[in-house]
Design a protein around this motif. Structure first.
Motif, short mmCIF file in Angstrom:
data_model
loop_
_atom_site.label_atom_id
_atom_site.label_comp_id
_atom_site.label_asym_id
_atom_site.label_seq_id
_atom_site.Cartn_x
_atom_site.Cartn_y
_atom_site.Cartn_z
N SER A 74 -4.51 -2.77 -2.55
CA SER A 74 -3.49 -2.06 -1.78
C SER A 74 -4.15 -1.18 -0.72
O SER A 74 -5.36 -0.95 -0.74
N ARG A 97 -5.26 2.13 1.39
CA ARG A 97 -5.79 3.41 0.91
C ARG A 97 -4.77 4.53 1.00
O ARG A 97 -4.85 5.52 0.28
N SER A 98 -3.80 4.40 1.90
CA SER A 98 -2.82 5.46 2.10
C SER A 98 -1.67 5.39 1.09
O SER A 98 -0.79 6.25 1.11
N ARG A 99 -1.67 4.42 0.22
CA ARG A 99 -0.61 4.28 -0.78
C ARG A 99 -0.71 5.42 -1.79
O ARG A 99 -1.79 5.79 -2.23
N SER A 100 0.45 5.99 -2.16
CA SER A 100 0.44 7.13 -3.08
C SER A 100 -0.04 6.72 -4.47
O SER A 100 -0.78 7.47 -5.12
N GLU A 101 0.39 5.57 -4.96
CA GLU A 101 -0.08 5.05 -6.25
C GLU A 101 -0.80 3.72 -5.99
O GLU A 101 -0.15 2.70 -5.80
N PRO A 102 -2.13 3.72 -5.96
CA PRO A 102 -2.83 2.45 -5.71
C PRO A 102 -2.61 1.45 -6.84
O PRO A 102 -2.58 1.81 -8.01
#
Length: 70
Positions: A11, A13-18
């Motif tokens: 996913s 890197r800016s995703r809150s929950e990888p």
């Protein structure tokens, strides 16, 4: 997740929950995708001119050998 599929592509890197992924499977998948991309540069492979499966397979072997020798 409902059908039991596993995440292979990492996913962002800016995703809150990888989303966890397996780097080994991703590396193998990426290698296969790059191989198909190189094979698609041969017009005969991309458009599937050959009617018989044995002729098509023979051309795949020939194209793979040409790519390997580069």
């Amino acid at each position: 997740a409902d059908i039991g599929a596993k995440a292979v592509i990492p996913s962002t890197r800016s995703r809150s929950e990888p989303i966890p992924h397996d780097p080994l499977i991703y590396r193998c998948r990426n290698r296969i995708e790059r191989c198909f991309n190189k094979l698609k540069h041969f017009q005969r492979f991309a458009t599937r001119y050959d009617r018989r499966a044995s002729h098509f397979l023979a051309f795949i072997h020939l194209a793979a050998a040409m790519i390997w020798m580069r």
